[in-house]
Design a protein around this motif. Structure first.
Motif, PDB file in Angstrom:
ATOM      1  N   THR B 141       0.850  -1.094  -0.165  1.00  0.00           N
ATOM      2  CA  THR B 141       0.046  -0.138   0.104  1.00  0.00           C
ATOM      3  C   THR B 141       0.980   1.203   0.142  1.00  0.00           C
ATOM      4  N   SER B 142       0.332   2.239  -0.462  1.00  0.00           N
ATOM      5  CA  SER B 142       1.125   3.479  -0.564  1.00  0.00           C
ATOM      6  C   SER B 142       0.761   4.290   0.672  1.00  0.00           C
ATOM      7  N   GLY B 143       1.291   5.285   1.062  1.00  0.00           N
ATOM      8  CA  GLY B 143       1.209   6.331   2.159  1.00  0.00           C
ATOM      9  C   GLY B 143       1.518   7.648   1.792  1.00  0.00           C
ATOM     10  N   THR B 144       1.850   8.508   2.678  1.00  0.00           N
ATOM     11  CA  THR B 144       1.749   9.831   2.382  1.00  0.00           C
ATOM     12  C   THR B 144       3.258  10.204   1.533  1.00  0.00           C
ATOM     13  N   THR B 145       3.992   9.079   1.731  1.00  0.00           N
ATOM     14  CA  THR B 145       5.271   9.371   1.145  1.00  0.00           C
ATOM     15  C   THR B 145       4.933   9.111  -0.505  1.00  0.00           C
ATOM     16  N   GLY B 146       4.165   8.241  -0.740  1.00  0.00           N
ATOM     17  CA  GLY B 146       4.193   7.993  -2.191  1.00  0.00           C
ATOM     18  C   GLY B 146       4.762   6.731  -2.768  1.00  0.00           C
ATOM     19  N   ASN B 147       5.568   6.026  -1.809  1.00  0.00           N
ATOM     20  CA  ASN B 147       6.566   5.071  -1.999  1.00  0.00           C
ATOM     21  C   ASN B 147       5.489   3.792  -1.454  1.00  0.00           C
ATOM     22  N   PRO B 148       5.440   2.850  -2.259  1.00  0.00           N
ATOM     23  CA  PRO B 148       4.446   1.770  -1.657  1.00  0.00           C
ATOM     24  C   PRO B 148       5.319   0.933  -0.722  1.00  0.00           C
ATOM     25  N   LYS B 149       4.515   0.453   0.331  1.00  0.00           N
ATOM     26  CA  LYS B 149       5.331  -0.217   1.328  1.00  0.00           C
ATOM     27  C   LYS B 149       4.588  -1.570   1.521  1.00  0.00           C
ATOM     28  N   GLY B 150       5.593  -2.843   1.650  1.00  0.00           N
ATOM     29  CA  GLY B 150       4.888  -4.013   1.941  1.00  0.00           C
ATOM     30  C   GLY B 150       4.268  -4.326   3.001  1.00  0.00           C
ATOM     31  N   VAL B 151       3.051  -4.311   3.370  1.00  0.00           N
ATOM     32  CA  VAL B 151       2.289  -4.576   4.673  1.00  0.00           C
ATOM     33  C   VAL B 151       2.468  -6.126   4.924  1.00  0.00           C
ATOM     34  N   MET B 152       2.955  -6.726   5.939  1.00  0.00           N
ATOM     35  CA  MET B 152       3.080  -8.072   6.332  1.00  0.00           C
ATOM     36  C   MET B 152       2.055  -8.320   7.132  1.00  0.00           C
ATOM     37  N   GLN B 153       1.392  -9.566   6.711  1.00  0.00           N
ATOM     38  CA  GLN B 153       0.492 -10.166   7.643  1.00  0.00           C
ATOM     39  C   GLN B 153       0.885 -11.475   8.109  1.00  0.00           C
TER      40      GLN B 153
END
Lengths: 477, 477
Positions: B141-153
């Motif tokens: 998912t992306s955040g405020t920075t614009g770089n997508p981050k991998g959410v670990m479940q």
């Protein structure tokens, strides 16, 4: 984190969480208020993280006390109220309990004890909360050695047990779970935990009265009930009407049900779920659904999700299908060990698997069949009785050389303990009996004595209780 | 431990676990056989514990692949199949994925990739299993920075989410959960996990076809469905018959439903449960029951047991009731962080609480009201669109000075992205648009461009998207 009851009260404040007696009900909000008040009263007595013991009966107040202790972040030691004062003293010392809270009717001797009436007249103080990995409750069970050990159940254990049960029998938001088993047993305590986790009501009974429970089953006053085999038999004895369709599940523990009972339940459309579990697994670990009950007579079902079972032979290797060996269990509902007893804990586990000491096999479809309960366990009216514990008391009498205790089949109780005794010198049976009754809870008292010259032993000199058991049960036919 | 599917197949081998298309069904035993076969085919490609990426559509085969990866003990990276090849490349590199398994229709570029057809022609090998604390799945998912981050479940996260949901909406052993949301979103993936944990069937749809789903709801082919607001609207548009009583629960995510929709659902007795959740909470974290829907219009409900929510002001203090602040969440369903990104993880948490970035308040009864989704999030047809990500692509064009992206209200999609652009030199809109379409998934393409001389900024020079949003939505009235 907040206590489970606190969260439940926030989620479902107006939902009824407890029925007791004919008219008394409490919503989760009211239960939380009661528990919070008690927690504030107890808090000033708390000096450490050691357990607080409860000596109570199945009263609404006991439910609030149990939740109150969860708010203070101390484990609760649930004392079996049928034990002798010496047995209580052993558990209090062994567990290093910092305090006993007791109902006035019980004559407890302890350094730090407070009756509920005295407690209710105290002043208030702030309270703490718990984390899921904390120890929630402690219940003592005996083993082969005869020394009772404190089984620790964490919040995680209770949570895993509650979820496994829900995924098995289903969860209906309007369920009412009938609790006529003691709160100090895992069977009763776990019902209270499920109530707050699921958000469903408990209907609490002070004792098992089959006519009262029959009427509630007929009138739709409960949807799930936990019973042991003797309770089911008593229910069948008085059954003269169809149960209400709201009643959907009877969890049956405390040893396998005889075939005639299974068939009667089937004919009467009683939804019996036979189960296998123990204090160490925070209640049922395997369950057999009514759909499989006749096809798999004598089976205890399959492990609740995500628990696992394996059968291990004497060399530590996995047994093939249908081959008998020791039952090992693993999963999030399994205890992390025995209180203040690293040695017992270490010897109870093998690479993360709990060695139950029970013997059984898995069939080709993965159903568990329990062949023999651990260490010649005697199950009498739902109570576990360990022969070694009674033998140890008998042998401590100066006139006794040795003793062997086994279960004799009994119509009413399933089994009752019988003592084989070898004397050193003459001793009156009455004298011996009163020596025992001072030291052991009533349900452990031998119902019969057999005086003999020697006990059957194997080549290694170990007592072979099986032979005594065959003898006494043959006699009774 | 054994994989969840393996255990479920042992518990309920003959229970149907998957429906797809008009006639295709699989029992849990058959699903397990399919998954085991795939796991054995994939195993030879596995070189490490790094993630394996899946690029798939909603097919039965995808379900088996997901379970197969759980058997090999590698996390799965679920690639959104709507992304551009550049976006896929970013996620593969950032996650250090060791392998991509893809359906032939997708043109993926990766060092190590294998199509499912090629995979199916490989040889077999032994397989591993997982522990509950392992990472199960990764979604970017992306955040405020614009770089997508991998959410670990983790498996624990999925398990906690499944139990919280069951304790909230109930669990019926004969439930069928309809899955028309993508498997690569947490909303779809979590349905597969619930299926094996609960032992219930999934009815899988390749895409959301409101007429087909309407017919299934009317005919009793499903009891629970997960939808986003636009799907519900499309269902209401075609609704001309009463739904079957077997259908008991519609979980609604992807932003709050407008009042007229809530009222229509009430009138038509559609059991809508509005929810609030995110990839970081392994799906719904709060849920509003139909019973409270009209009394608490606009609310997202209460946290699922045992999750917790608090509202925090800019100084880090807890807000009072009805006071707006940032939404913090805590509980066993909350992610342990972002893959290979300790910095992002550290800044996302505060003493064990996840700072969602969303803004809202709790009312006097503890109901959550979400006032504004995080970082000017645009929700379009159930997909989350982060303005910063699109702005970053637009600004990378040499002729562009800067850009601001906001959501414009849209009948069909809820919102669509609109770009405000400040140019350095002359640039044709078509040229800019094709520059963007090469780099971003279709659903992120701006539907409108507004060329302007400057963007609204606050005293600190920060872009004030709110002003652009007001302007564009005022225009459209």
């Amino acid at each position: 984190m907040k206590s489970w009851l606190e969260k439940r009260a926030a989620l479902s404040p107006d939902q009824i969480g407890l029925y007791a007696g004919n008219k008394n009900t409490w919503t989760f909000r009211e239960m939380n208020e009661e528990a919070t008040e008690l927690a504030e009263l107890i808090a000033p007595y708390i000096q450490s993280r050691e357990p607080v013991a409860l000596l109570i009966t199945n009263q609404p107040q006991s439910v609030f006390l149990i939740h109150a202790l969860q708010k203070i972040r101390v484990p609760v030691l649930m004392l079996n109220n049928r034990l002798s004062t010496k047995e209580w003293a052993y558990q209090l010392k062994d567990s290093r309990a910092q305090l006993v809270i007791f109902e006035d009717q019980f004559a407890i001797e302890a350094d730090r004890a407070v009756s509920i009436d005295v407690l209710r007249s105290s002043k208030q103080k702030n309270i703490e909360v718990f984390e899921q990995e904390d120890v929630c409750s402690i219940m003592y069970t005996s083993g082969t050695t005869g020394n009772p050990k404190g089984v620790m159940q964490t919040y995680d254990n209770h949570f895993a047990s509650a979820t496994g049960s829900a995924f098995n029998i289903g969860h209906q938001p309007d369920d009412i779970w009938m609790c006529a088993v003691p709160l100090f047993h895992i069977s009763g305590y776990s019902i209270l935990m499920r109530s707050v986790i699921y958000g469903i009501a408990v209907r609490l009974y002070e004792k098992f009265d089959e006519r009262r429970i029959h009427a509630d089953l007929v009138n739709g006053n409960g949807s799930v009930i936990s019973v042991v085999t003797t309770m089911l038999q008593r229910l069948l004895d008085v059954k003269n009407e169809r149960y209400h369709p709201f009643f959907r599940c009877m969890i049956l523990g405390g040893g396998p049900a005889p075939l005639h009972m299974v068939e009667r339940c089937h004919d009467e459309q009683i939804p019996v779920f036979q189960s296998y579990g123990m204090t160490e697994t925070a209640s049922q670990f395997t369950t057999l659904s009514p759909a499989d009950a006749r096809r798999k007579t004598g089976a205890s079902g399959k492990p609740l999700f995500p628990g696992e079972i394996k059968i291990v032979d004497e060399e530590g290797k996995n047994c093939a299908e249908n081959v008998i060996g020791e039952i090992f269990v693993k999963g999030p509902s399994v205890t992390k060990g025995y209180l203040n007893n690293q040695q017992a804990t270490a010897s109870a586990f093998d690479h993360g698997w709990l060695k139950t000491g029970d013997v059984g096999y898995l069939d080709d479809e993965g159903f568990l069949f329990v062949a023999d309960r651990r260490s010649d366990l005697i199950i009498s009216g739902g109570e576990n009785i360990y022969p070694a514990e009674i033998e140890s008391v008998i042998s401590s009498h100066p006139a006794v050389k040795e003793a062997g205790v086994v279960g004799k089949k009994d119509e009413q109780w399933g089994e009752v303990p019988v003592a084989y005794v070898v004397l050193l010198e003459e001793l009156d049976q009455e004298v011996l009996h009163s020596y025992i009754t001072e030291r052991l809870a009533r349900y452990k008292h031998p119902k019969l004595y057999r005086f003999t010259n020697e006990l059957p032993r194997n080549a290694a000199g170990k007592l072979v209780r099986r032979k005594l058991k065959e003898e006494i049960n043959h006699e009774s036919v």
